[in-house]
Design an enzyme around this catalytic site. Structure first.
Site, PDB file in Angstrom:
ATOM      1  NE  ARG A 111     -19.533   7.987 -38.452  1.00 47.93           N
ATOM      2  CZ  ARG A 111     -18.334   8.257 -37.924  1.00 47.93           C
ATOM      3  NH1 ARG A 111     -17.484   7.291 -37.657  1.00 47.93           N
ATOM      4  NH2 ARG A 111     -18.005   9.494 -37.634  1.00 47.93           N
ATOM      5  CG  ASP A 159     -28.703 -11.949 -50.303  1.00 50.84           C
ATOM      6  OD1 ASP A 159     -29.555 -12.177 -49.435  1.00 50.84           O
ATOM      7  OD2 ASP A 159     -28.751 -10.947 -51.057  1.00 50.84           O
ATOM      8  CE1 TYR A 184     -33.332  -6.271 -55.668  1.00 57.02           C
ATOM      9  CE2 TYR A 184     -31.353  -5.484 -54.598  1.00 57.02           C
ATOM     10  CZ  TYR A 184     -32.623  -5.259 -55.070  1.00 57.02           C
ATOM     11  OH  TYR A 184     -33.176  -4.015 -54.944  1.00 57.02           O
ATOM     12  CE  LYS A 191     -36.720  -6.723 -49.857  1.00 59.35           C
ATOM     13  NZ  LYS A 191     -35.382  -6.691 -50.319  1.00 59.35           N
TER      14      LYS A 191
HETATM   15  C1  LIG Z   1     -31.961 -11.069 -52.147  1.00 54.18           C
HETATM   16  C2  LIG Z   1     -31.805  -9.600 -51.884  1.00 54.18           C
HETATM   17  N1  LIG Z   1     -30.633  -9.134 -51.419  1.00 54.18           N
HETATM   18  C3  LIG Z   1     -30.444  -7.830 -51.173  1.00 54.18           C
HETATM   19  C4  LIG Z   1     -31.434  -6.888 -51.396  1.00 54.18           C
HETATM   20  C5  LIG Z   1     -31.165  -5.434 -51.126  1.00 54.18           C
HETATM   21  O1  LIG Z   1     -31.713  -5.063 -49.905  1.00 54.18           O
HETATM   22  P1  LIG Z   1     -32.276  -3.590 -49.556  1.00 54.18           P
HETATM   23  O2  LIG Z   1     -33.410  -3.329 -50.496  1.00 54.18           O
HETATM   24  O3  LIG Z   1     -32.689  -3.724 -48.135  1.00 54.18           O
HETATM   25  O4  LIG Z   1     -31.159  -2.637 -49.751  1.00 54.18           O
HETATM   26  C6  LIG Z   1     -32.681  -7.335 -51.856  1.00 54.18           C
HETATM   27  C7  LIG Z   1     -33.761  -6.367 -52.097  1.00 54.18           C
HETATM   28  O5  LIG Z   1     -34.756  -6.656 -52.729  1.00 54.18           O
HETATM   29  C8  LIG Z   1     -32.862  -8.731 -52.113  1.00 54.18           C
HETATM   30  O6  LIG Z   1     -34.037  -9.205 -52.568  1.00 54.18           O
END
Ligand SMILES: Cc1ncc(COP(=O)(O)O)c(C=O)c1O
Length: 380
Positions: free
Chosen positions: A46, A170, A98, A195
């Site tokens: 961890r 992000d 998101y 992604k």
């Molecule tokens: C722009 C963005 N940030 C964060 C996330 C969250 O990521 P995760 O699904 O890997 O937890 C997503 C998921 O679709 C996203 O599109």
């Protein structure tokens, strides 16, 4: 090294001991210690694991940051970043981030008295006006999911610096191949590595990168304390995905431009959100901070058309959550990714019921267009 080479040789390149060109998967929870207080750099997985170290060093190299961290999902990365703050602190949040980011802040962190304000961060005046003494960070997504609003990373970072607060970006939609927020002044960059970085729709992972040693120490403390780490196997899988990011991204961009042009000319489409278009309202800012429009296109079907019939009649493009994989994926934000955003807010920010979000994949671009053309006929 240029980024194409770094993607393959950055971080920890292969295995020094055996010469293996692929980083080994250290599938272990613990490590033999040689004596009390004497270990070989690892005590417990961890806290640290060599395969996870490799992907953490790799993302730090790619984002040109000081230190990287790998988590079990994008949201685990986001939650861990939010744990930097205290009860009574407030975060300025881009207004159409998101849905999951909004949900964790609104439904989880708010219970711990971490407050937030949704602000259109493309409007710098509004951002400045929202800063009060309890605001400790500006959290932006650019382009935003799903409406592709562009925020000026340089200017937001300047405002944050003047107020001695953090800028969190992000960078999921762009990846470090197209945009490097730390170079533009941000403090923390994050990814849903599920992604484009993973790239094959076979992995859930999240990453954080910082460019400050002290901030890095704080995040490592949170990562070890809260424990939402990426497993050794998934770390390896992510490294494997990252190696081909540049070739995938080049093809994603080429296909997306082609598909966006087709959609623009189709009379079933009312509106397109795509930062690769010169008439996109954030085009100039986007081009000043990123080297491509990305491969996510959101569009609204004309009023009266049946979005469900359109989606049901797609044959090549898959209806599903997520984006950034090799396969084209389409989603319906109002009922899928953004279902947790209240209806009134959705209408206000433009996530209307006829909006769809297309992640253009790596299939043949004429096949993608043919599939869209055919399914659009059924919507009428
Ligand atoms: C722009 C963005 N940030 C964060 C996330 C969250 O990521 P995760 O699904 O890997 O937890 C997503 C998921 O679709 C996203 O599109």
């Amino acid at each position: 090294m240029k980024i194409e080479s770094l993607l393959i040789h950055g971080g920890i390149d292969g295995d020094k001991r055996t010469g293996a060109v692929s980083v080994p998967i250290y599938q272990t929870s613990t490590y033999k210690q040689d004596a009390i207080g004497k270990n070989r750099g690892y005590e417990y997985s961890r806290t640290g694991n060599p395969t996870r170290d490799a992907v953490e060093k790799l993302i730090a190299d790619l984002e040109e940051g000081e230190r990287g961290f790998a988590f079990s999902s994008g949201l685990a990365a986001i939650s861990s970043a939010l744990m930097l703050f205290h009860s009574g602190d407030k975060i300025i949040l881009s207004s159409n981030v998101y849905g999951g980011t909004f949900r964790v802040i609104d439904k989880v962190f708010k219970n711990f008295n971490l407050n937030y304000e949704l602000v259109d961060t493309s409007n710098l005046k509004k951002v400045k006006e929202s800063i009060t003494k309890d605001v400790k960070a500006i959290f932006i997504e650019t382009p935003t999911n799903p409406l592709m609003t562009i925020t000026d990373i340089r200017k937001i970072s300047q405002i944050a610096e003047e107020n001695k607060i953090l800028t969190i970006v992000d960078n999921t939609f762009m990846s470090p191949y197209l945009q490097k927020p730390l170079k533009l002044g941000a403090d923390i960059v994050l990814h849903s590595a599920t992604k484009y970085l993973g790239g094959h729709s076979d992995l859930i992972a999240g990453l954080l990168v910082v460019n400050d040693r002290e901030l890095g120490e704080k995040i490592h403390f949170i990562q070890n304390s809260a424990g939402a780490i990426l497993s050794p196997f998934d770390s390896w899988l992510l490294i494997r995905g990252i190696k081909t990011l540049s070739v995938r991204m080049d093809r994603h961009l080429e296909n997306a431009e082609y598909v966006a042009e087709f959609l623009r000319k189709n009379d079933a489409v009312d509106k397109i959100y795509y930062p690769g278009f010169k008439d996109h309202p954030g085009y100039e800012i986007h081009r000043s901070q990123a080297s491509g429009g990305g491969a996510v296109i959101s569009f609204v079907l004309k009023e009266g058309l049946d979005v469900n019939k359109f989606l049901k009649n797609l044959k090549l493009i898959t209806l599903g959550e997520s984006l950034g994989g090799v396969e084209s994926l389409i989603s319906h934000p109002a009922t899928m990714t953004h279902a947790t955003v209240p209806y009134e807010i959705r209408q206000e920010i433009g996530i209307v019921d006829n909006l769809v979000r297309l992640s253009v994949g790596l299939e043949n671009k004429d096949d993608i267009v043919e599939d869209l053309k055919n399914a659009l006929k059924f919507a009428k």
